[in-house]
Enzyme design. Structure first.
Site, PDB file in Angstrom:
ATOM      1  N   TYR A 191      47.854  32.848 -17.823  1.00 28.99           N
ATOM      2  CA  TYR A 191      47.510  31.677 -17.008  1.00 28.99           C
ATOM      3  C   TYR A 191      48.698  31.319 -16.129  1.00 28.99           C
ATOM      4  O   TYR A 191      49.846  31.635 -16.452  1.00 28.99           O
ATOM      5  CB  TYR A 191      47.123  30.483 -17.897  1.00 28.99           C
ATOM      6  CG  TYR A 191      48.266  29.947 -18.728  1.00 28.99           C
ATOM      7  CD1 TYR A 191      48.512  30.445 -20.006  1.00 28.99           C
ATOM      8  CD2 TYR A 191      49.103  28.951 -18.229  1.00 28.99           C
ATOM      9  CE1 TYR A 191      49.566  29.958 -20.761  1.00 28.99           C
ATOM     10  CE2 TYR A 191      50.163  28.454 -18.987  1.00 28.99           C
ATOM     11  CZ  TYR A 191      50.387  28.967 -20.254  1.00 28.99           C
ATOM     12  OH  TYR A 191      51.434  28.489 -21.006  1.00 28.99           O
ATOM     13  N   CYS A 192      48.414  30.659 -15.016  1.00 37.74           N
ATOM     14  CA  CYS A 192      49.476  30.139 -14.157  1.00 37.74           C
ATOM     15  C   CYS A 192      48.947  28.867 -13.495  1.00 37.74           C
ATOM     16  O   CYS A 192      47.900  28.365 -13.873  1.00 37.74           O
ATOM     17  CB  CYS A 192      49.927  31.177 -13.128  1.00 37.74           C
ATOM     18  SG  CYS A 192      48.607  31.739 -12.035  1.00 37.74           S
ATOM     19  N   THR A 193      49.662  28.333 -12.499  1.00 41.83           N
ATOM     20  CA  THR A 193      49.301  27.034 -11.947  1.00 41.83           C
ATOM     21  C   THR A 193      47.901  27.006 -11.330  1.00 41.83           C
ATOM     22  O   THR A 193      47.071  26.186 -11.697  1.00 41.83           O
ATOM     23  CB  THR A 193      50.328  26.621 -10.867  1.00 41.83           C
ATOM     24  OG1 THR A 193      51.632  26.911 -11.342  1.00 41.83           O
ATOM     25  CG2 THR A 193      50.197  25.147 -10.525  1.00 41.83           C
TER      26      THR A 193
ATOM     27  N   GLY B  90      46.222  30.196 -10.399  1.00 39.92           N
ATOM     28  CA  GLY B  90      45.543  31.477 -10.597  1.00 39.92           C
ATOM     29  C   GLY B  90      46.090  32.643  -9.798  1.00 39.92           C
ATOM     30  O   GLY B  90      45.868  33.796 -10.141  1.00 39.92           O
TER      31      GLY B  90
ATOM     32  N   ILE C 298      45.794  26.452 -14.359  1.00 39.10           N
ATOM     33  CA  ILE C 298      45.927  25.233 -15.170  1.00 39.10           C
ATOM     34  C   ILE C 298      45.291  24.032 -14.477  1.00 39.10           C
ATOM     35  O   ILE C 298      44.643  23.202 -15.115  1.00 39.10           O
ATOM     36  CB  ILE C 298      47.427  24.929 -15.440  1.00 39.10           C
ATOM     37  CG1 ILE C 298      48.099  26.100 -16.140  1.00 39.10           C
ATOM     38  CG2 ILE C 298      47.575  23.670 -16.284  1.00 39.10           C
ATOM     39  CD1 ILE C 298      49.625  26.035 -16.084  1.00 39.10           C
TER      40      ILE C 298
END
Ligand SMILES: [Zn+2]
Ligand SMILES: [Zn+2]
Length: 294
Positions: free
Chosen positions: A181-183, A185, A210
């Protein structure tokens, strides 16, 4: 309309081949300045990535206009309400890649190789598997402010350090399911593709990142601890909207729970660090005695 939230902050990206991207970037800058929005947009041959702020009318106009371009007809915007701009200026820059990821051979193309996308509800379900490995696809300082529970903190300061770090520290997990996952995508589209290329068997990514997870009415951001670091003047946004929300950041000086990120007041240092309110006034915004004495 409520005056308090008459502004919007947009976050968006799309991996798509942009012909003559340099020219497009130039025209796009003129267009954005004309429209009066502020923010940062990166244009590369492989796509677009941006975050910007403006009045509700301006941002709606922007979304409408961008979707008129067939390349971006299906682009997804994450929208936050705001009570003012989240940026001071408007930048549109041409870059070689959208996110810099040092891989020794050919570039990774998320349109041909990428992890399976999970929506927030699916991601939440996978998070609860016993055998799953959750890998944060961001940098260490983003992780320190908030992250999914039991996720692995990558000890990297920039995205380009990931390939080497993964080869050194993640190889033992190749047979396990990996959740990334990241901020928003965009980074996981490449990160998850890289993991597959390295021989990881089962790789997933959180679609929309997220910030999308935090808006999901079913999960309500559950299992995300702390806040999500964002790249605008807000610095962080809340994700977990349940009564399980906690602070995971620790003050750089005293170690107490805090999620206030700030830059060292010494311009030569400018180090980003978490600092509680008390220590902020005591240290006058400096990250160390050394920085205060220079
Ligand atoms: Zn403190
Ligand atoms: Zn400093």
């Amino acid at each position: 309309m409520n005056k308090q939230s008459a502004y919007s902050i947009l976050l968006f990206y799309k991996y798509v081949n942009i012909p003559d991207a340099q020219q497009f970037a130039q025209e796009h800058l003129d267009y954005c300045k004309n429209l009066g929005i502020k923010g940062r947009i990166l244009i590369a041959d492989e796509g677009i990535n941006g975050t910007l702020s403006g009045t509700v009318e301006q941002t709606e106009q922007y979304m409408h206009d961008l979707r008129q371009n067939p390349l971006f007809a299906d682009i997804v915007f994450k929208i936050d309400e705001a009570d003012g701009h989240a940026f001071k200026k408007m930048f549109v820059r041409y870059k070689k890649e959208l996110v810099t990821f040092r891989v020794d051979d050919k570039d990774l193309d998320p349109n041909t190789l990428s992890g399976k996308k999970l929506n927030p509800k699916q991601f939440y379900e996978q998070l609860q598997r016993d055998d799953v490995i959750v890998l944060d696809g961001r940098t260490g300082y983003e992780y320190d402010l908030g992250h999914f529970r039991n996720s692995i903190r990558p000890d990297v300061e920039s995205f380009r350090e990931f390939p080497q770090w993964i080869r050194e520290y993640m190889s033992e997990h190749k047979d396990k399911p990996i959740l990334t996952y990241c901020t928003g995508g965009i980074r996981c589209e490449k990160l998850s593709g890289f993991l597959l290329k390295e021989g990881f068997q089962e790789v997933y990514q959180l679609d929309g990142g997220i910030v999308t997870y935090g808006k999901d009415p079913d999960t309500k951001g559950r299992l995300f601890d702390g806040k999500c670091y964002v790249f605008d003047e807000r610095i962080s946004v809340p994700i977990n909207h349940t009564d399980e929300a906690i602070i995971v950041g620790r003050c750089h000086h005293c170690g107490k729970p805090s999620d206030r990120y700030m830059n060292c007041a010494n311009d030569a240092c400018h180090r980003q660090h978490i600092c509680c309110e008390e220590c902020d006034s005591m240290h006058n915004g400096y990250c160390s005695e050394q920085c205060a004495s220079l």
